[in-house]
Structures are given as C-alpha cells and as structure tokens.
Design an enzyme around this catalytic site. Structure first.
Site, PDB file in Angstrom:
ATOM      1  N   HIS A   1       0.946  -1.191   0.022  1.00 18.87           N
ATOM      2  CA  HIS A   1      -0.108   0.134  -0.083  1.00 18.87           C
ATOM      3  C   HIS A   1       0.942   1.296  -0.219  1.00 18.87           C
ATOM      4  O   HIS A   1       1.498   1.462   1.075  1.00 18.87           O
ATOM      5  CB  HIS A   1      -0.897  -0.040   1.413  1.00 18.87           C
ATOM      6  CG  HIS A   1      -1.659  -1.187   1.193  1.00 18.87           C
ATOM      7  ND1 HIS A   1      -2.960  -1.139   0.933  1.00 18.87           N
ATOM      8  CD2 HIS A   1      -1.474  -2.231   2.319  1.00 18.87           C
ATOM      9  CE1 HIS A   1      -3.670  -2.307   1.302  1.00 18.87           C
ATOM     10  NE2 HIS A   1      -2.792  -3.011   1.936  1.00 18.87           N
ATOM     11  N   PHE A   2       1.079   1.945  -1.215  1.00 21.75           N
ATOM     12  CA  PHE A   2       1.900   3.027  -1.282  1.00 21.75           C
ATOM     13  C   PHE A   2       1.429   4.417  -0.924  1.00 21.75           C
ATOM     14  O   PHE A   2       1.882   5.399  -1.193  1.00 21.75           O
ATOM     15  CB  PHE A   2       2.776   2.835  -2.700  1.00 21.75           C
ATOM     16  CG  PHE A   2       4.020   2.103  -2.773  1.00 21.75           C
ATOM     17  CD1 PHE A   2       4.556   1.472  -1.426  1.00 21.75           C
ATOM     18  CD2 PHE A   2       4.742   1.837  -3.816  1.00 21.75           C
ATOM     19  CE1 PHE A   2       5.567   0.461  -1.462  1.00 21.75           C
ATOM     20  CE2 PHE A   2       5.817   0.802  -4.011  1.00 21.75           C
ATOM     21  CZ  PHE A   2       6.110   0.299  -2.661  1.00 21.75           C
ATOM     22  N   ARG A   3       0.039   4.236  -0.738  1.00 19.54           N
ATOM     23  CA  ARG A   3      -0.778   5.637  -0.045  1.00 19.54           C
ATOM     24  C   ARG A   3      -0.945   6.771  -1.456  1.00 19.54           C
ATOM     25  O   ARG A   3      -1.086   7.868  -0.973  1.00 19.54           O
ATOM     26  CB  ARG A   3      -0.060   6.074   1.211  1.00 19.54           C
ATOM     27  CG  ARG A   3       0.045   5.080   2.073  1.00 19.54           C
ATOM     28  CD  ARG A   3      -1.195   4.370   2.657  1.00 19.54           C
ATOM     29  NE  ARG A   3      -0.731   3.774   3.891  1.00 19.54           N
ATOM     30  CZ  ARG A   3      -1.850   2.629   4.263  1.00 19.54           C
ATOM     31  NH1 ARG A   3      -2.726   2.293   3.384  1.00 19.54           N
ATOM     32  NH2 ARG A   3      -1.445   1.860   5.408  1.00 19.54           N
TER      33      ARG A   3
ATOM     34  N   ASN B   1      -6.604   0.664  -1.971  1.00 21.31           N
ATOM     35  CA  ASN B   1      -7.489   1.643  -0.969  1.00 21.31           C
ATOM     36  C   ASN B   1      -6.783   2.981  -0.756  1.00 21.31           C
ATOM     37  O   ASN B   1      -6.220   3.275   0.235  1.00 21.31           O
ATOM     38  CB  ASN B   1      -7.553   0.863   0.376  1.00 21.31           C
ATOM     39  CG  ASN B   1      -6.105   0.331   0.851  1.00 21.31           C
ATOM     40  OD1 ASN B   1      -5.258   0.186   0.242  1.00 21.31           O
ATOM     41  ND2 ASN B   1      -6.107   0.043   2.281  1.00 21.31           N
TER      42      ASN B   1
ATOM     43  N   GLU C   1      -6.775  -6.123  -2.846  1.00 24.67           N
ATOM     44  CA  GLU C   1      -7.512  -7.048  -1.715  1.00 24.67           C
ATOM     45  C   GLU C   1      -8.876  -6.720  -1.951  1.00 24.67           C
ATOM     46  O   GLU C   1      -9.132  -5.517  -1.655  1.00 24.67           O
ATOM     47  CB  GLU C   1      -6.915  -6.957  -0.650  1.00 24.67           C
ATOM     48  CG  GLU C   1      -6.547  -5.753   0.050  1.00 24.67           C
ATOM     49  CD  GLU C   1      -5.842  -5.884   1.331  1.00 24.67           C
ATOM     50  OE1 GLU C   1      -6.244  -6.709   2.132  1.00 24.67           O
ATOM     51  OE2 GLU C   1      -4.761  -5.200   1.407  1.00 24.67           O
TER      52      GLU C   1
ATOM     53  N   HIS D   1      -8.877 -10.499   1.197  1.00 20.79           N
ATOM     54  CA  HIS D   1      -8.616 -10.081   2.551  1.00 20.79           C
ATOM     55  C   HIS D   1      -9.662 -10.806   3.510  1.00 20.79           C
ATOM     56  O   HIS D   1     -10.796 -10.179   3.315  1.00 20.79           O
ATOM     57  CB  HIS D   1      -8.578  -8.713   2.759  1.00 20.79           C
ATOM     58  CG  HIS D   1      -8.288  -8.302   4.084  1.00 20.79           C
ATOM     59  ND1 HIS D   1      -7.444  -7.516   4.633  1.00 20.79           N
ATOM     60  CD2 HIS D   1      -9.199  -8.540   5.483  1.00 20.79           C
ATOM     61  CE1 HIS D   1      -7.426  -7.311   6.075  1.00 20.79           C
ATOM     62  NE2 HIS D   1      -8.602  -8.093   6.405  1.00 20.79           N
TER      63      HIS D   1
ATOM     64  N   HIS E   1      -2.188 -12.389   2.977  1.00 27.56           N
ATOM     65  CA  HIS E   1      -2.108 -12.215   4.370  1.00 27.56           C
ATOM     66  C   HIS E   1      -2.731 -13.462   5.281  1.00 27.56           C
ATOM     67  O   HIS E   1      -3.176 -13.131   6.449  1.00 27.56           O
ATOM     68  CB  HIS E   1      -1.842 -10.942   4.823  1.00 27.56           C
ATOM     69  CG  HIS E   1      -3.165 -10.205   4.567  1.00 27.56           C
ATOM     70  ND1 HIS E   1      -4.500 -10.613   4.769  1.00 27.56           N
ATOM     71  CD2 HIS E   1      -3.283  -9.037   4.167  1.00 27.56           C
ATOM     72  CE1 HIS E   1      -5.403  -9.805   4.398  1.00 27.56           C
ATOM     73  NE2 HIS E   1      -4.933  -8.770   4.115  1.00 27.56           N
TER      74      HIS E   1
ATOM     75  N   ASP F   1       2.386  -6.586   2.634  1.00 22.28           N
ATOM     76  CA  ASP F   1       1.314  -6.003   3.129  1.00 22.28           C
ATOM     77  C   ASP F   1       1.845  -4.935   3.762  1.00 22.28           C
ATOM     78  O   ASP F   1       1.396  -4.278   4.793  1.00 22.28           O
ATOM     79  CB  ASP F   1       0.453  -6.622   4.198  1.00 22.28           C
ATOM     80  CG  ASP F   1      -1.095  -6.063   4.513  1.00 22.28           C
ATOM     81  OD1 ASP F   1      -1.237  -5.124   3.389  1.00 22.28           O
ATOM     82  OD2 ASP F   1      -1.626  -6.319   5.297  1.00 22.28           O
TER      83      ASP F   1
ATOM     84  N   HIS G   1       1.649   3.790   8.160  1.00 21.44           N
ATOM     85  CA  HIS G   1       1.097   4.834   8.984  1.00 21.44           C
ATOM     86  C   HIS G   1       2.045   5.612   9.900  1.00 21.44           C
ATOM     87  O   HIS G   1       2.851   4.928  10.561  1.00 21.44           O
ATOM     88  CB  HIS G   1      -0.109   4.340   9.863  1.00 21.44           C
ATOM     89  CG  HIS G   1      -1.112   3.455   9.376  1.00 21.44           C
ATOM     90  ND1 HIS G   1      -2.042   4.131   8.504  1.00 21.44           N
ATOM     91  CD2 HIS G   1      -1.360   2.269   9.101  1.00 21.44           C
ATOM     92  CE1 HIS G   1      -2.981   3.216   8.150  1.00 21.44           C
ATOM     93  NE2 HIS G   1      -2.638   2.030   8.393  1.00 21.44           N
TER      94      HIS G   1
HETATM   95  O1  DOR Z   1      -3.521  -3.858   8.778  1.00 23.74           O
HETATM   96  C1  DOR Z   1      -3.725  -3.395   7.441  1.00 23.74           C
HETATM   97  N1  DOR Z   1      -3.474  -2.491   6.812  1.00 23.74           N
HETATM   98  N2  DOR Z   1      -4.468  -4.512   7.047  1.00 23.74           N
HETATM   99  C2  DOR Z   1      -5.366  -4.121   5.815  1.00 23.74           C
HETATM  100  O2  DOR Z   1      -5.951  -4.639   5.200  1.00 23.74           O
HETATM  101  C3  DOR Z   1      -4.992  -2.685   5.206  1.00 23.74           C
HETATM  102  C4  DOR Z   1      -3.832  -2.195   5.672  1.00 23.74           C
HETATM  103  C5  DOR Z   1      -3.761  -0.629   5.200  1.00 23.74           C
HETATM  104  O3  DOR Z   1      -3.894  -0.421   4.288  1.00 23.74           O
HETATM  105  O4  DOR Z   1      -3.416  -0.072   6.360  1.00 23.74           O
HETATM  106 ZN    ZN Z   2      -5.459  -6.791   3.947  1.00 25.85          ZN
HETATM  107 ZN    ZN Z   3      -3.083  -5.039   2.459  1.00 29.40          ZN
END
Ligand code: DOR
Ligand code: ZN
Ligand code: ZN
Length: 472
Positions: free
Chosen positions: A62-64, A94, A146, A180, A236, A315, A319
């Site tokens: 997840h590179f945001r 996401n 996912e 997921h 995962h 994964d 944050h």
């Molecule tokens: O811990 C998680 N963080 N699980 C996820 O399914 C999403 C991910 C996130 O994008 O922060």
């Molecule tokens: Zn996930």
């Molecule tokens: Zn994920």
C-alpha cells in the site's frame, strides 16, 4: 541498451552455491556460466563474492499515493522496496480515490509512472463497482483486490452478496481475485462483547483465528456457487485453520483439473512476530489480520516450507508513528514491511528456518506465476528473463533499524531484529541500489499491465484516457 557482466558472484544450483558470472544483454539475462570468454562489455560489476538471486516480487503493498502521500508515495515506497531487494510490486487499491473506476486507475498510473523506481502493477478495487470491473481489466489492472470481507483501512469492505457477484464477474474475465479474509459479523460481535476490555492483545481477540477461518470458508463456498468461479488468492493468511482450509480446497480443485487456481500468501509479521510482541510494540503491532500466538507463527513458517503457503508478501501498510500513538482501539491498522521482507527471509535462511531455494520460490518465482507476471519475464534468472537481481552477502547480518530504512514511515515493528540487506539491487540490468544509496532515476520503473489490457493489432497498449491530464 548495454551489456553488463556480473563477475565474482555465486548462484544457487541444485541446492548449492556455486561460483558464477552472469551476462545481461538489453536488461535481460543472457546466460549464467562459470566464466564468460568475451572481452567487450559496457559495464562490469564485481560482486565481491556476493550471492545473486532473483530480486523479490512483493505482491502486496500500500503506497498511499494518491491521497495519503504524507505516509508514503510512489517514490519513497519504491525506493524502500529497491533498498530491500524488491524490484516489482503490486499496489493495492485502498488509496484516495480508490482504484474503483477508470478515473481512480488513471490517476494512480500517472503518479506511479512519474515516481516509481521499480516496476509496478496496479490492482483493481472491488467495492460496489461490479459494473466497472470489466473496464478496469481492459485498462490493465493486474488482479482484483485486495477484496475486503471486513473493515480495514479505507473502509472498502463489501457484503457477501456483493462478493458473490464480484467473483462471478472476475471469473468471467478469467482474472484473479485477491481476498482479505476476515468475517465482519464476528468482528462486530466481538467489538461489542469486549468493549470494556482494555487488554494489550484486545485487537487479536476482536479478530480471533475463527474470524479468518470463517471468512476463508465462506469465500470458498461463495466462489464455488458463483455462476463463473474466479481464481482465488488469499492475502496475508495468518492462521493454521485458514491455511488448512485453503490446502484442502487446492486439492479439491486439482482433482477437478484446475490445479493452481487457489493460492495464498503470508506476511512477514505473521512469521516473525506474535501476540507476545504486543508488550513491546503496543499499537505498532496492530494490523489486520492481527498478530497471532507464537505457536501459530511457527506453524506458518512450517507451512511456508512445506508448500501449503505459496508466497510471502509484505502487506506494507505505512501509518506515521504519531498516528499510532493513540489508544489501541483508535489506532490505524498496518505496519511497514516492503524493505524488510527480503532481509528477514535471508536472515531466516541463516538461522536454518527455511532454505534459500524455498525463499527464492516464495519471493520471486511463485508470486510471478500467481500474479501472471511470468508472462512479462519476471520471477526467474532463466535466459531471456528480466535481469531483476538481488546481490547479498550471507554473512552480513545486521540489526534492522528504522533510521536506515527508506520508507516515509518513521518506525518499523522489526527494530533490532536480524536482517541481511542487499549489497546491490538491479532492475532490468540497471543498478538501482548500490548498498549505500538509491541510484535509480525517479520514474524509471515500468508499468506491468495485467493480462486483460487492451492492445491494438500490433500488440501495442491502448490507453483509453489522456495520460497527461493534470489532476493534482
Ligand atoms: O493492517 C492492514 N493495513 N490491513 C489491511 O487490510 C489494510 C492495511 C492498510 O492499508 O493500512
Ligand atoms: Zn488486507
Ligand atoms: Zn493489504
């Protein structure tokens, strides 16, 4: 492009490390031999006796970017990957906006093309957008997911009804659905039951093993009953219960002649951390699915060795520390991991927890095969494949330190743990990490289109949107 000769290296051959030279032509492996008797090269790399293996393919990051670039963006995330020996990633949907339609896809592609130093695929999101999936597939998403069966970062979880229609649509496209698997009803019930419980491991008890097991079982059933079942990959996986269910389903499918249609991955945090680490990590140990017992973590390593688990994926879910510095219930879920995946696995080889051969399978060959990247020349050091390589010194075990990592995320759950970091990472024959610094140009990473991408009669990619549109 030029010819490169890697001299003075070692490669794995029949389970043994043997001295070798590797010849690279136009970014592709030309051959591996004890010694090449050719005199003209554009570049010689003296590997100083380091071992060369295929670079890692991380099928889950997840590179945001776009949307939450203060946590990570395509440049910092891809530099972090490169410094950790990863040269290809699949990025999950996401973000803000999510990759749920053409606009979301084209925006992410544009950001990634501008900034990524490694090759990348973009996953298609599944929300209430079943009518958009075909278009996303034609645009070139790698896989779908996912697909969130329970609440997690981004709030993209869907109902079982929507899951059923999405799996049918994905099956019709002959695409892969990445799941997921956590059961939302069990989570909600436990949230209520345990609302006054402030134990340090509360997150693991709100989402217990059963939460994953039930979701995997439901998903397998929903898919089986779908009008056209999809190929499934479980993201995962974290529990013996889930892995055993998936193993049985794999057998059932292979008996039907559909071998390889169900696969699963494990994340390093479910191999190398456990609920025992909550005391040390607090909210830094919060992710979905959550940490499990140390016995479960040991089982996952064993299942990875035995072949029940097919791949390792980080994964990577950054944050910031200040965002985690709140009570457990309100802390965001997720840990960074793209830069530490290969170092942890290579250190595990040194500790005899897994063989180097198996690490290569689960970090390059299998992810390439599962996600359809082998057709693009990824995941192998065979002649003609992309020269995506990781060079490392097996004796160079160092403590993992957040301050040495390249992610924007200002902490790691693996602080102080052993890692063997790459002395060099090559992407398509170009050195992108030299053991000290990133030497790749921003934007040199290439888009890896999914198998459904529309091409013209000559096989050229048709991008159905204005690639230069401004949007920021
Ligand atoms: O811990 C998680 N963080 N699980 C996820 O399914 C999403 C991910 C996130 O994008 O922060
Ligand atoms: Zn996930
Ligand atoms: Zn994920």
């Amino acid at each position: 492009m030029s010819d490169v000769l890697i001299k003075n290296t070692r490669v794995l051959e029949d389970g043994r490390l043997v001295p070798a030279e590797i010849l690279i032509e136009d970014g592709k492996i030309k051959g591996i031999s004890k010694e090449f008797r050719i005199s003209a090269y554009d570049e010689i790399i003296n590997a100083g006796n380091m071992v060369t293996i295929p670079a890692g393919i991380d099928g889950h990051v997840h590179f945001r970017d776009p949307g939450l670039t203060y946590k990570e963006d395509w440049y910092s995330g891809s530099c972090s990957a490169a410094a950790g020996g990863i040269t290809a990633v699949l990025e999950h949907p996401n973000t803000i906006p999510p990759v749920a339609d053409k606009n979301g896809f084209s925006l992410k592609l544009k950001h990634a093309k501008k900034k990524s130093v490694i090759d990348f695929g973009i996953n298609g999101g599944v929300t209430n957008n079943v009518d958009q999936l075909k278009e996303l597939w034609r645009l070139g998403v790698s896989v779908f997911g996912e697909i969130f069966m329970a609440e997690s970062t981004g709030g993209l979880n869907i109902s079982k009804e929507t899951l059923g229609s999405a799996l049918s649509a994905i099956g019709q496209l002959d695409a892969l659905a990445c799941i997921h698997a956590e059961d939302e009803a069990i989570r909600l019930e436990n949230e209520e039951l345990l609302k006054n419980d402030s134990g340090i491991d509360i997150h693991s008890r709100v989402r217990p093993n059963e939460c994953e097991e039930v979701a995997v079982r439901d998903c397998l059933k929903i898919n089986k009953e779908a009008s056209s079942p999809a190929r499934l990959h479980f993201c995962h996986t974290s529990t013996p219960e889930a892995v055993k269910l998936i193993g049985n389903a794999q057998k059932e499918f292979s008996a039907l002649g559909n071998a390889g249609k169900i696969s699963c991955e494990v994340a390093p945090h479910h191999l190398f951390l456990s609920t025992k680490d909550y005391n040390k990590l607090g909210t830094l140990g919060k992710m979905n699915p959550p940490l499990r017992s140390s016995e479960d973590a040991a089982y996952m390593m064993q299942a990875l060795n035995s072949g029940l688990i097919n791949a390792v994926a980080s994964d990577h879910a950054p944050h910031m520390h200040y965002e985690k510095d709140v009570p457990m219930r309100s802390a965001p879920s997720g840990v960074p991991g793209v830069e530490t995946l290969m170092p942890l696995m290579l250190a595990a080889v040194r500790k005899n927890l897994i063989s180097l051969e198996r690490v290569i399978q689960v970090t390059s060959r299998n992810p390439a095969y599962i996600f359809g990247l082998d057709r693009l020349g990824k995941g192998s050091m065979a002649e003609g494949c992309d020269a995506d390589l990781l060079l490392f010194d097996p004796k160079s075990v160092v403590p993992i330190k957040s301050k040495n990592l390249h992610t924007q995320c200002d902490w790691t759950p693996y602080e102080g743990m052993d890692g063997i970091f790459p002395g060099m990472t090559l992407s398509r024959g170009n050195t992108i990490w030299d053991g000290h610094q990133i030497i790749a140009k921003k934007g040199c990473g290439q888009f890896m289109p999914g198998a459904g991408m529309k091409t013209d009669e000559d096989g050229r990619i048709i991008l159905e949107f204005d690639d230069d549109e401004d949007d920021e």
